[in-house]
Design a protein around this motif. Structure first.
Motif, PDB file in Angstrom:
ATOM      1  N   MET A 145       0.807  -1.203   0.000  1.00 29.12           N
ATOM      2  CA  MET A 145       0.000   0.000   0.000  1.00 29.12           C
ATOM      3  C   MET A 145       0.849   1.265   0.000  1.00 29.12           C
ATOM      4  SD  MET A 145      -3.360  -0.759   2.338  1.00 29.12           S
ATOM      5  CE  MET A 145      -2.443  -1.025   3.847  1.00 29.12           C
ATOM      6  N   GLU A 146       2.081   1.174   0.509  1.00 29.65           N
ATOM      7  CA  GLU A 146       2.936   2.348   0.576  1.00 29.65           C
ATOM      8  C   GLU A 146       3.275   2.869  -0.811  1.00 29.65           C
ATOM      9  OE1 GLU A 146       3.680   3.960   3.210  1.00 29.65           O
ATOM     10  OE2 GLU A 146       2.887   2.550   4.676  1.00 29.65           O
ATOM     11  N   LYS A 147       3.330   1.998  -1.816  1.00 29.86           N
ATOM     12  CA  LYS A 147       3.695   2.401  -3.166  1.00 29.86           C
ATOM     13  C   LYS A 147       2.516   3.025  -3.913  1.00 29.86           C
ATOM     14  CE  LYS A 147       7.214  -1.216  -3.608  1.00 29.86           C
ATOM     15  NZ  LYS A 147       7.656  -2.401  -4.390  1.00 29.86           N
ATOM     16  N   ASN A 148       1.327   2.901  -3.374  1.00 29.44           N
ATOM     17  CA  ASN A 148       0.147   3.430  -4.012  1.00 29.44           C
ATOM     18  C   ASN A 148      -0.009   4.904  -3.641  1.00 29.44           C
ATOM     19  OD1 ASN A 148      -2.851   4.098  -4.103  1.00 29.44           O
ATOM     20  ND2 ASN A 148      -2.820   2.108  -5.123  1.00 29.44           N
ATOM     21  N   ARG A 149      -0.098   5.785  -4.667  1.00 32.09           N
ATOM     22  CA  ARG A 149      -0.176   7.225  -4.406  1.00 32.09           C
ATOM     23  C   ARG A 149      -1.424   7.591  -3.616  1.00 32.09           C
ATOM     24  NH1 ARG A 149       0.056   9.431 -10.407  1.00 32.09           N
ATOM     25  NH2 ARG A 149      -1.390   7.670 -10.548  1.00 32.09           N
ATOM     26  N   MET A 150      -2.547   6.974  -3.946  1.00 29.25           N
ATOM     27  CA  MET A 150      -3.798   7.304  -3.266  1.00 29.25           C
ATOM     28  C   MET A 150      -3.750   6.885  -1.801  1.00 29.25           C
ATOM     29  SD  MET A 150      -6.493   6.283  -6.297  1.00 29.25           S
ATOM     30  CE  MET A 150      -7.948   6.664  -5.300  1.00 29.25           C
ATOM     31  N   PHE A 151      -3.107   5.762  -1.518  1.00 27.60           N
ATOM     32  CA  PHE A 151      -2.989   5.302  -0.139  1.00 27.60           C
ATOM     33  C   PHE A 151      -1.983   6.157   0.621  1.00 27.60           C
ATOM     34  CE2 PHE A 151      -5.558   2.135  -1.664  1.00 27.60           C
ATOM     35  CZ  PHE A 151      -5.741   1.054  -0.824  1.00 27.60           C
ATOM     36  N   ALA A 152      -0.885   6.505  -0.043  1.00 26.69           N
ATOM     37  CA  ALA A 152       0.147   7.306   0.601  1.00 26.69           C
ATOM     38  C   ALA A 152      -0.344   8.712   0.935  1.00 26.69           C
ATOM     39  CB  ALA A 152       1.382   7.392  -0.296  1.00 26.69           C
ATOM     40  N   ALA A 153      -1.345   9.208   0.207  1.00 26.02           N
ATOM     41  CA  ALA A 153      -1.868  10.556   0.433  1.00 26.02           C
ATOM     42  C   ALA A 153      -2.729  10.645   1.684  1.00 26.02           C
ATOM     43  CB  ALA A 153      -2.682  11.006  -0.780  1.00 26.02           C
ATOM     44  N   VAL A 154      -3.155   9.487   2.221  1.00 26.27           N
ATOM     45  CA  VAL A 154      -3.999   9.474   3.419  1.00 26.27           C
ATOM     46  C   VAL A 154      -3.140   9.714   4.655  1.00 26.27           C
ATOM     47  CG1 VAL A 154      -5.535   8.090   4.851  1.00 26.27           C
ATOM     48  CG2 VAL A 154      -5.661   7.921   2.356  1.00 26.27           C
ATOM     49  N   GLN A 155      -3.542  10.678   5.450  1.00 31.43           N
ATOM     50  CA  GLN A 155      -2.815  10.983   6.678  1.00 31.43           C
ATOM     51  C   GLN A 155      -3.223  10.004   7.775  1.00 31.43           C
ATOM     52  OE1 GLN A 155      -3.686  15.065   7.556  1.00 31.43           O
ATOM     53  NE2 GLN A 155      -2.668  15.841   5.728  1.00 31.43           N
ATOM     54  N   THR A 156      -2.246   9.505   8.498  1.00 37.65           N
ATOM     55  CA  THR A 156      -2.519   8.582   9.604  1.00 37.65           C
ATOM     56  C   THR A 156      -2.006   9.172  10.914  1.00 37.65           C
ATOM     57  OG1 THR A 156      -0.428   7.416   9.212  1.00 37.65           O
ATOM     58  CG2 THR A 156      -2.396   6.564   8.120  1.00 37.65           C
TER      59      THR A 156
ATOM     60  N   PHE B  32     -12.384   4.351   0.356  1.00 37.14           N
ATOM     61  CA  PHE B  32     -11.597   3.120   0.273  1.00 37.14           C
ATOM     62  C   PHE B  32     -10.151   3.290   0.722  1.00 37.14           C
ATOM     63  CE2 PHE B  32      -9.055   0.426  -2.860  1.00 37.14           C
ATOM     64  CZ  PHE B  32      -8.957  -0.650  -1.994  1.00 37.14           C
ATOM     65  N   PRO B  33      -9.369   4.241   0.163  1.00 35.74           N
ATOM     66  CA  PRO B  33      -7.980   4.373   0.617  1.00 35.74           C
ATOM     67  C   PRO B  33      -7.878   4.762   2.089  1.00 35.74           C
ATOM     68  CG  PRO B  33      -8.337   5.534  -1.461  1.00 35.74           C
ATOM     69  CD  PRO B  33      -9.685   5.180  -0.926  1.00 35.74           C
ATOM     70  N   SER B  34      -8.800   5.611   2.555  1.00 36.62           N
ATOM     71  CA  SER B  34      -8.737   6.074   3.937  1.00 36.62           C
ATOM     72  C   SER B  34      -8.947   4.925   4.914  1.00 36.62           C
ATOM     73  CB  SER B  34      -9.783   7.163   4.173  1.00 36.62           C
ATOM     74  OG  SER B  34      -9.500   8.308   3.401  1.00 36.62           O
ATOM     75  N   VAL B  35      -9.989   4.128   4.680  1.00 38.39           N
ATOM     76  CA  VAL B  35     -10.275   3.011   5.586  1.00 38.39           C
ATOM     77  C   VAL B  35      -9.184   1.948   5.484  1.00 38.39           C
ATOM     78  CG1 VAL B  35     -11.887   1.140   6.117  1.00 38.39           C
ATOM     79  CG2 VAL B  35     -12.754   3.415   5.544  1.00 38.39           C
ATOM     80  N   ALA B  36      -8.762   1.624   4.263  1.00 42.60           N
ATOM     81  CA  ALA B  36      -7.743   0.593   4.076  1.00 42.60           C
ATOM     82  C   ALA B  36      -6.408   0.998   4.701  1.00 42.60           C
ATOM     83  CB  ALA B  36      -7.559   0.308   2.584  1.00 42.60           C
ATOM     84  N   ARG B  37      -6.052   2.259   4.567  1.00 42.32           N
ATOM     85  CA  ARG B  37      -4.786   2.752   5.097  1.00 42.32           C
ATOM     86  C   ARG B  37      -4.790   2.745   6.632  1.00 42.32           C
ATOM     87  NH1 ARG B  37       0.611   4.273   3.838  1.00 42.32           N
ATOM     88  NH2 ARG B  37       1.109   6.251   4.826  1.00 42.32           N
TER      89      ARG B  37
ATOM     90  N   LEU C 128      -6.333  -3.657   4.196  1.00 44.93           N
ATOM     91  CA  LEU C 128      -6.872  -3.699   2.841  1.00 44.93           C
ATOM     92  C   LEU C 128      -8.200  -4.464   2.775  1.00 44.93           C
ATOM     93  CD1 LEU C 128      -6.638  -3.055  -0.150  1.00 44.93           C
ATOM     94  CD2 LEU C 128      -5.173  -5.079  -0.416  1.00 44.93           C
ATOM     95  N   PRO C 129      -8.320  -5.650   3.375  1.00 47.35           N
ATOM     96  CA  PRO C 129      -9.607  -6.363   3.318  1.00 47.35           C
ATOM     97  C   PRO C 129     -10.760  -5.555   3.915  1.00 47.35           C
ATOM     98  CG  PRO C 129      -7.881  -7.858   4.017  1.00 47.35           C
ATOM     99  CD  PRO C 129      -7.288  -6.491   4.029  1.00 47.35           C
TER     100      PRO C 129
ATOM    101  N   ALA D 107     -14.121  -4.227   1.935  1.00 44.83           N
ATOM    102  CA  ALA D 107     -15.456  -4.579   2.417  1.00 44.83           C
ATOM    103  C   ALA D 107     -16.294  -3.343   2.699  1.00 44.83           C
ATOM    104  CB  ALA D 107     -15.348  -5.447   3.674  1.00 44.83           C
ATOM    105  N   VAL D 108     -15.718  -2.358   3.381  1.00 42.38           N
ATOM    106  CA  VAL D 108     -16.468  -1.155   3.762  1.00 42.38           C
ATOM    107  C   VAL D 108     -16.893  -0.372   2.534  1.00 42.38           C
ATOM    108  CG1 VAL D 108     -16.302   1.094   4.903  1.00 42.38           C
ATOM    109  CG2 VAL D 108     -15.443  -0.952   6.046  1.00 42.38           C
ATOM    110  N   SER D 109     -15.978  -0.187   1.591  1.00 44.81           N
ATOM    111  CA  SER D 109     -16.305   0.563   0.379  1.00 44.81           C
ATOM    112  C   SER D 109     -17.390  -0.129  -0.433  1.00 44.81           C
ATOM    113  CB  SER D 109     -15.049   0.751  -0.483  1.00 44.81           C
ATOM    114  OG  SER D 109     -15.363   1.398  -1.693  1.00 44.81           O
ATOM    115  N   SER D 110     -17.257  -1.437  -0.621  1.00 46.27           N
ATOM    116  CA  SER D 110     -18.222  -2.195  -1.426  1.00 46.27           C
ATOM    117  C   SER D 110     -19.596  -2.235  -0.770  1.00 46.27           C
ATOM    118  CB  SER D 110     -17.711  -3.623  -1.651  1.00 46.27           C
ATOM    119  OG  SER D 110     -16.444  -3.607  -2.275  1.00 46.27           O
ATOM    120  N   LEU D 111     -19.619  -2.459   0.555  1.00 47.59           N
ATOM    121  CA  LEU D 111     -20.893  -2.549   1.258  1.00 47.59           C
ATOM    122  C   LEU D 111     -21.609  -1.205   1.323  1.00 47.59           C
ATOM    123  CD1 LEU D 111     -19.992  -4.987   4.182  1.00 47.59           C
ATOM    124  CD2 LEU D 111     -21.399  -5.465   2.172  1.00 47.59           C
TER     125      LEU D 111
END
Length: 301
Positions: free
Chosen positions: A1-12, A169-174, A178-179, A183-187
């Protein structure tokens, strides 16, 4: 996930409990922003129609399918999502997947994928007797309607993708895993359609499957342009080309008109449209499997 730009943009946060808390609250925040957006959009639409001359409104609806008003309304929640991310979460809007590099290529590929998917569903439905071709309307006016209304289908689709795949999706997964993000995004995407006409268990399953497919597509492409185009082509061809109800929403002008037969609902989709058929379930499941197969080597490396 670290290599994904959308995931990396999420602040934790350093505190994992805060990450999980925000991930738990975010689906409600998404729904709230969409709700406020549609209220504002409804007010603006009423004001616009009140000021337009009656003749102009009649001419507009003669040329363009009236469903465009429902589609245009999505522009307001789209803007509110951008405002929330930029000024509340204080992170770059581009992090939602709105990257300029390769945008046109991803958009074009997404159009192809979406058109292929929904065409396969409608074709198999027709071959198995779930739907029948009632009539064709390849007139100049209907072709013009198709060309003009597609951007409105894109506004609607891009808003739903921005909310559930670009933001949620990226916010919750990050912040969790990832699972859980998948799930949250799809549901949530499926639950957002609970109020649609002729909703059923199969249609809810298919919307969730489309949501899963969209999440996997975002993982593969790392942008929101491609999946928004997939979604727009799926909806536009389903409604404006094939004349099938789109998630229970009927269209007035289409190039063709496929209607449900007396076949069981799980084949015809009934009034919900092709998304209410088990054919859509099979096609979307195959699409998800193909994306997982394509993603696995990348994740394993």
């Amino acid at each position: 996930m670290e290599k994904n730009r959308m995931f990396a943009a999420v602040q934790t946060q350093s505190d994992k409990k805060l990450n999980w808390l925000y991930a738990f609250l975010l689906p409600a925040i998404v729904q709230f922003v969409l709700f406020i957006g549609f209220i504002i959009a409804g007010f603006l639409m009423d004001v616009l129609l009140a000021f337009l001359p009656t003749d102009a409104v009649q001419m507009l609806f003669y040329i363009l399918d009236p469903v465009f008003l429902q589609l245009l309304a999505f522009a307001v929640p789209f803007a509110l999502i951008l405002v929330w991310v930029r000024f509340v979460e204080k992170r770059p809007i581009a992090g939602l997947g709105l990257y300029n590099k390769g945008a046109f290529k991803e958009f074009a590929q997404g159009l192809g994928v979406g058109t292929l998917l929904i065409s396969a569903v409608v074709l198999v439905q027709w071959m198995t007797g779930g739907i029948e071709l009632e009539e064709t309307y390849f007139t100049g006016l209907n072709v013009l309607n198709f060309l003009i209304i597609f951007p409105f289908w894109f506004i609607q689709s891009a808003t739903e993708e921005l909310a559930t795949r670009g933001w949620l999706f990226p916010s919750v997964a990050r912040k969790t895993s990832l699972p859980i993000g998948l799930a949250v995004s799809s549901l949530l995407f499926s639950l957002l359609h609970l109020g649609n006409n002729a909703i059923s268990l199969i249609s809810l399953l298919n919307i969730a499957l489309f949501g899963l497919f969209a999440c996997l597509y975002v993982l593969k492409t790392d942008n929101i342009w491609g999946v928004s185009a997939v979604h727009a082509a799926w909806n536009c061809f389903q409604g404006t080309v094939f004349g099938v109800n789109v998630s229970g929403i009927s269209v007035s002008y289409s190039l063709m008109r496929f209607t449900p037969t007396s076949a069981p609902t799980y084949l015809s989709g009934s009034e919900f449209g092709s998304e209410g058929s088990i054919i859509a379930s099979i096609i979307l499941a195959i699409g998800c499997a193909c994306l997982v197969w394509r993603l696995y080597p990348r994740r394993a490396s």
